[in-house]
Design an enzyme around this catalytic site. Structure first.
Site, PDB file in Angstrom:
ATOM      1  CE1 TYR A  15      18.757 -87.658  25.949  1.00 37.05           C
ATOM      2  CE2 TYR A  15      16.898 -89.474  25.686  1.00 37.05           C
ATOM      3  CZ  TYR A  15      17.550 -88.475  25.164  1.00 37.05           C
ATOM      4  OH  TYR A  15      17.405 -87.811  23.916  1.00 37.05           O
ATOM      5  CG  HIS A  20      18.579 -82.218  31.028  1.00 36.42           C
ATOM      6  ND1 HIS A  20      18.376 -80.951  31.777  1.00 36.42           N
ATOM      7  CD2 HIS A  20      17.652 -82.017  29.861  1.00 36.42           C
ATOM      8  CE1 HIS A  20      17.791 -80.210  31.011  1.00 36.42           C
ATOM      9  NE2 HIS A  20      17.292 -80.771  30.092  1.00 36.42           N
ATOM     10  CE1 TYR A  64      12.818 -88.864  25.592  1.00 37.12           C
ATOM     11  CE2 TYR A  64      10.796 -89.405  24.581  1.00 37.12           C
ATOM     12  CZ  TYR A  64      11.881 -89.660  24.666  1.00 37.12           C
ATOM     13  OH  TYR A  64      12.498 -90.862  24.181  1.00 37.12           O
ATOM     14  CG  ASN A  66      12.007 -79.611  26.022  1.00 32.77           C
ATOM     15  OD1 ASN A  66      12.709 -79.480  26.963  1.00 32.77           O
ATOM     16  ND2 ASN A  66      12.536 -79.614  24.591  1.00 32.77           N
ATOM     17  CG  ASN A 112      13.283 -75.667  26.850  1.00 33.40           C
ATOM     18  OD1 ASN A 112      12.738 -74.362  26.909  1.00 33.40           O
ATOM     19  ND2 ASN A 112      14.284 -76.262  26.101  1.00 33.40           N
TER      20      ASN A 112
END
Length: 186
Positions: A15, A20, A64, A66, A112
């Protein structure tokens, strides 16, 4: 004065350079510029920097995206930092790539990470710095898009946009949210 600067993202090398993870990228550059590194902490990797007599506690949640609210809520209480002294750096598909917008509060707009922060801190009344990543995806492809790496053209402009975001963070801690919005938002 103490400030909690939260960069949203996901942990893991897969990631690292994704859209993001812009919150992580901004805080990594800020920490590098100040010559500090992140330590492993509860629910987040943490660092502390000083700017014009202010203490800035940088956190990159390890929960993470969310579940980012878990880290924000914990560190806000642990460090006794009021919500108005929190700044969340977040990607925003509603803004063109590289457009930066600072807000004193607002809705999660389907993000989120922001939704979870709202749930666990009790509302939308915390400052955020939105970093535009554009919405160049087909219907149903949003997740793939935000979890993909920036393209070559975006990578070219990314350093200057990240530096601008850091200027906005320092301004927020120095002169407050209202004056920072007036100075930087267009």
């Amino acid at each position: 004065m103490k400030y909690l600067i939260v960069g949203l993202g996901n942990i893991g090398p897969e990631y690292e350079l994704t859209r993001h993870n812009i919150g992580f990228l901004v805080l990594n550059k800020l920490a590098d510029d100040k010559g500090v590194s992140f330590d492993s902490g509860r629910y987040a990797n943490t660092a502390e920097v000083k700017h014009k007599g202010r203490q800035l506690f940088l956190i990159k949640p390890t929960t993470y995206m969310n579940l980012s609210g878990k880290a924000v809520n914990y560190w806000m209480k642990e460090l006794k930092i009021p919500k108005e002294n929190i700044m969340v750096i977040v990607d925003d598909i509603a803004l063109p790539f590289g457009k930066l917008r600072i807000r004193a509060k607002g809705s999660a707009a389907g993000h989120n990470g922001l939704k979870n922060i709202e749930e666990l801190t009790g509302g939308q009344d915390y400052p955020r710095l939105k970093f535009g990543i554009d919405n160049n995806f087909r219907p149903g492809q949003q997740v793939d898009y935000v979890l993909s790496n920036f393209n070559k053209v975006e990578f070219t402009f990314l350093p200057e946009k990240i530096d601008r975001a850091i200027e906005m963070i320092y301004s927020f801690a120095s002169i407050g949210i209202v004056r920072t919005m007036n100075q930087f938002n267009d």
